[in-house]
Design a protein around this motif. Structure first.
Motif, PDB file in Angstrom:
ATOM      1  N   ARG A  48      45.768  16.467   6.936  1.00  0.00           N
ATOM      2  CA  ARG A  48      45.158  15.651   5.862  1.00  0.00           C
ATOM      3  C   ARG A  48      44.918  16.414   4.564  1.00  0.00           C
ATOM      4  O   ARG A  48      43.967  16.139   3.837  1.00  0.00           O
ATOM      5  CB  ARG A  48      43.829  15.038   6.323  1.00  0.00           C
ATOM      6  CG  ARG A  48      43.968  14.055   7.458  1.00  0.00           C
ATOM      7  CD  ARG A  48      44.246  12.638   6.994  1.00  0.00           C
ATOM      8  NE  ARG A  48      44.270  11.730   8.121  1.00  0.00           N
ATOM      9  CZ  ARG A  48      45.382  11.364   8.783  1.00  0.00           C
ATOM     10  NH1 ARG A  48      46.568  11.782   8.371  1.00  0.00           N
ATOM     11  NH2 ARG A  48      45.313  10.558   9.825  1.00  0.00           N
ATOM     12  N   GLN A  49      45.748  17.413   4.273  1.00  0.00           N
ATOM     13  CA  GLN A  49      45.516  18.242   3.081  1.00  0.00           C
ATOM     14  C   GLN A  49      45.453  17.407   1.792  1.00  0.00           C
ATOM     15  O   GLN A  49      44.541  17.573   0.982  1.00  0.00           O
ATOM     16  CB  GLN A  49      46.601  19.318   2.952  1.00  0.00           C
ATOM     17  CG  GLN A  49      46.395  20.190   1.716  1.00  0.00           C
ATOM     18  CD  GLN A  49      47.303  21.407   1.676  1.00  0.00           C
ATOM     19  OE1 GLN A  49      47.813  21.832   2.704  1.00  0.00           O
ATOM     20  NE2 GLN A  49      47.482  21.963   0.505  1.00  0.00           N
ATOM     21  N   GLU A  50      46.447  16.527   1.601  1.00  0.00           N
ATOM     22  CA  GLU A  50      46.499  15.768   0.344  1.00  0.00           C
ATOM     23  C   GLU A  50      45.266  14.881   0.195  1.00  0.00           C
ATOM     24  O   GLU A  50      44.683  14.793  -0.887  1.00  0.00           O
ATOM     25  CB  GLU A  50      47.782  14.925   0.267  1.00  0.00           C
ATOM     26  CG  GLU A  50      49.065  15.748   0.226  1.00  0.00           C
ATOM     27  CD  GLU A  50      49.489  16.295   1.595  1.00  0.00           C
ATOM     28  OE1 GLU A  50      48.884  15.914   2.614  1.00  0.00           O
ATOM     29  OE2 GLU A  50      50.413  17.131   1.628  1.00  0.00           O
ATOM     30  N   MET A  51      44.857  14.242   1.280  1.00  0.00           N
ATOM     31  CA  MET A  51      43.674  13.385   1.209  1.00  0.00           C
ATOM     32  C   MET A  51      42.434  14.205   0.816  1.00  0.00           C
ATOM     33  O   MET A  51      41.662  13.814  -0.052  1.00  0.00           O
ATOM     34  CB  MET A  51      43.446  12.708   2.559  1.00  0.00           C
ATOM     35  CG  MET A  51      42.298  11.723   2.558  1.00  0.00           C
ATOM     36  SD  MET A  51      41.793  11.271   4.215  1.00  0.00           S
ATOM     37  CE  MET A  51      40.724  12.625   4.650  1.00  0.00           C
ATOM     38  N   LEU A  52      42.300  15.387   1.431  1.00  0.00           N
ATOM     39  CA  LEU A  52      41.126  16.222   1.133  1.00  0.00           C
ATOM     40  C   LEU A  52      41.164  16.723  -0.306  1.00  0.00           C
ATOM     41  O   LEU A  52      40.132  16.793  -0.979  1.00  0.00           O
ATOM     42  CB  LEU A  52      41.038  17.392   2.121  1.00  0.00           C
ATOM     43  CG  LEU A  52      40.754  16.967   3.570  1.00  0.00           C
ATOM     44  CD1 LEU A  52      40.901  18.148   4.509  1.00  0.00           C
ATOM     45  CD2 LEU A  52      39.365  16.355   3.690  1.00  0.00           C
ATOM     46  N   GLU A  53      42.355  17.074  -0.785  1.00  0.00           N
ATOM     47  CA  GLU A  53      42.472  17.513  -2.185  1.00  0.00           C
ATOM     48  C   GLU A  53      42.069  16.386  -3.136  1.00  0.00           C
ATOM     49  O   GLU A  53      41.413  16.625  -4.154  1.00  0.00           O
ATOM     50  CB  GLU A  53      43.910  17.970  -2.473  1.00  0.00           C
ATOM     51  CG  GLU A  53      44.212  19.328  -1.860  1.00  0.00           C
ATOM     52  CD  GLU A  53      45.687  19.721  -1.878  1.00  0.00           C
ATOM     53  OE1 GLU A  53      45.977  20.902  -1.631  1.00  0.00           O
ATOM     54  OE2 GLU A  53      46.544  18.848  -2.122  1.00  0.00           O
ATOM     55  N   ASN A  54      42.454  15.158  -2.791  1.00  0.00           N
ATOM     56  CA  ASN A  54      42.073  14.014  -3.636  1.00  0.00           C
ATOM     57  C   ASN A  54      40.553  13.807  -3.611  1.00  0.00           C
ATOM     58  O   ASN A  54      39.926  13.571  -4.641  1.00  0.00           O
ATOM     59  CB  ASN A  54      42.759  12.732  -3.157  1.00  0.00           C
ATOM     60  CG  ASN A  54      44.262  12.824  -3.287  1.00  0.00           C
ATOM     61  OD1 ASN A  54      44.783  13.719  -3.939  1.00  0.00           O
ATOM     62  ND2 ASN A  54      44.980  11.894  -2.656  1.00  0.00           N
TER      63      ASN A  54
END
Ligand code: XUL
Ligand code: CO
Length: 436
Positions: free
Chosen positions: A424-430
């Motif tokens: 879930r890297q992209e979600m967490l970055e968002n």
């Protein structure tokens, strides 16, 4: 008394709508964040060397900056005037701490005895200024890297005479730090490394460095100094390779030589990036190993790649740094020391104030962002969930050291291919961006 920065009055908090470049928009010393005053979370400190002794010199030209407190022929008069200017700046900025090297505050004389007499004189004045203003010493340190005697290192010098000189200098620097109530004492191994392995006995040099640090620990105990000793990692510059390369390297060194209980680390942002790490990585390594002591808050320039020591302005980095610091319990004895210098063209005294006001506001925003991240537990819950398996039956057996290879093989033979989960890297970055 001479006012050295007459065009600056006391810097006040005016809030986010203020357009006054000499006001804090975010740093509000007494404001509570997670139940604690911002000043007590951040523990800002001004460094003496760049702020008062740095005049913009670089390898291609001498200093560009002219300061009124340098306008004397006697070096001791300069030292006294500089100290007055320094405490004027500390109090106008409203920082609670300062840091120095021995040679920043008093000029070196022809022999050690006279050098120490000069230090004693300046320290008495510093003590009075601390008492008058309430500003405290975050840490003291030794400059055992500028003088030509230290060209091949201090503790790692091939000459035992130079080792002895370094030891004498560190002895005195610890004593004056103790006298001034310093909360920490820093060891940065400038020139404790090598330029070429062709002339270097690395094993012997590392042993000597450890001996020097052990002597410092012994002396600290002997004089009853209860400040925290800190090692400041840096991978290179001035030498090709510095032995205190990064936090992992320092940690291994301290453990090998039985020094791990007596030292923590002082993490500098620009040193982390020179080592090929993020600032947050170095903080996280220290936090994970219980050795996070203090921070030199600055930044490098991605396009330059040397130790530019710029004032921190990146709110994203400050948020992640403060998040990691808060998650590890916050500062105990440490603080945020601005080991940073104004650029060569920033020739006015007022530029020192713009630089510090911006840096303090940057970390105040970082603190507030980090506090919201912690309150909402967004990252905490995501991490917890990612490792949830370790609280289950199999994970508990492994962590509890109840199983070995044979049992784990039997488990896999029975259960087959593990199920995979998204990171879930992209979600967490968002999500993180929503907090910046
Ligand atoms: C050098 C550096 C030093 C230490 C103290 O890069 O950071 O100023 O902080 O000696
Ligand atoms: Co530093």
């Amino acid at each position: 008394m001479t006012e050295y920065f007459p065009d600056v009055k006391e810097i006040k908090y005016e809030g986010p709508d203020s357009k006054n470049p000499l006001a804090f928009k975010h740093y509000n010393a007494d404001e509570l964040v997670l139940g604690k005053k911002m000043a007590d979370h951040l523990r800002f400190s001004v460094c003496y060397w760049h702020t008062f002794k740095g005049l913009g010199a670089d390898p291609f030209g001498p200093g560009t900056i002219i300061r009124k407190y340098n306008d004397f022929s006697d070096p001791m008069q300069i030292a006294e005037a500089t100290l007055d200017a320094a405490f004027e700046l500390f109090t106008k900025l409203g920082v609670n701490f300062w840091c120095f090297h021995d040679r920043d505050i008093a000029p070196e004389a022809d022999d050690l005895a006279e050098t120490n007499r000069r230090l004693d004189k300046i320290v008495l004045k510093a003590q009075k200024l601390q008492d008058d203003t309430g500003v405290k010493l975050l840490w003291g340190t030794t400059n055992a890297f500028s003088h030509r005697r230290f060209m091949a290192g201090a503790g790692t010098n091939p000459s035992p005479e130079v080792f002895a000189y370094a030891a004498s200098q560190i002895k005195k620097a610890i004593e004056i730090t103790h006298q001034l109530g310093g909360v920490n004492y820093v060891f940065w191994g400038g020139r404790e490394g090598y330029d070429t392995l062709l002339n270097t006995d690395m094993g012997r040099e590392l042993d000597h460095l450890a001996m020097l640090l052990q002597m410092a620990v012994d002396h600290k105990k002997k004089i009853g100094f209860d400040g925290q000793f800190l090692i400041e990692p840096k991978p290179k510059e001035p030498t090709k390779h510095q032995y205190d390369f990064d936090s992992g390297n320092c940690h291994a060194f301290l453990q090998k030589y039985n020094l791990a209980n007596d030292f923590k680390l002082n993490i500098e942002a620009n040193h982390a990036t020179l080592a090929g790490h993020t600032f947050q990585h170095e903080l996280a390594y220290c936090a994970a190993n219980g050795i996070l002591g203090s921070v030199d808050a600055n930044r490098g320039d991605m396009l330059l790649g040397w130790d530019t020591d710029q004032f921190p302005t990146n709110i994203y980095d400050a948020t992640l740094a403060m998040y990691t610091i808060l998650q590890s319990g916050g500062f105990d004895k440490g603080g945020l020391n601005f080991d940073a210098k104004v650029r060569r063209q920033s020739v006015d005294g007022i530029d020192l104030f713009y630089a510090h006001v911006g840096a303090m506001d940057c970390f105040a925003r970082g603190l507030k962002n980090a506090a919201r991240l912690i309150e909402d537990k967004v990252l905490e819950n995501a991490v917890k969930e990612r490792y949830a398996g370790w609280d289950g039956e199999l994970g508990s057996k492994i962590e509890g050291k109840k199983v070995g290879f044979a049992e784990l093989e039997a488990y896999i033979l029975e259960h087959g291919e593990p199920e995979l989960a998204s990171g879930r890297q992209e979600m967490l970055e968002n999500i993180l961006n929503e907090y910046i």
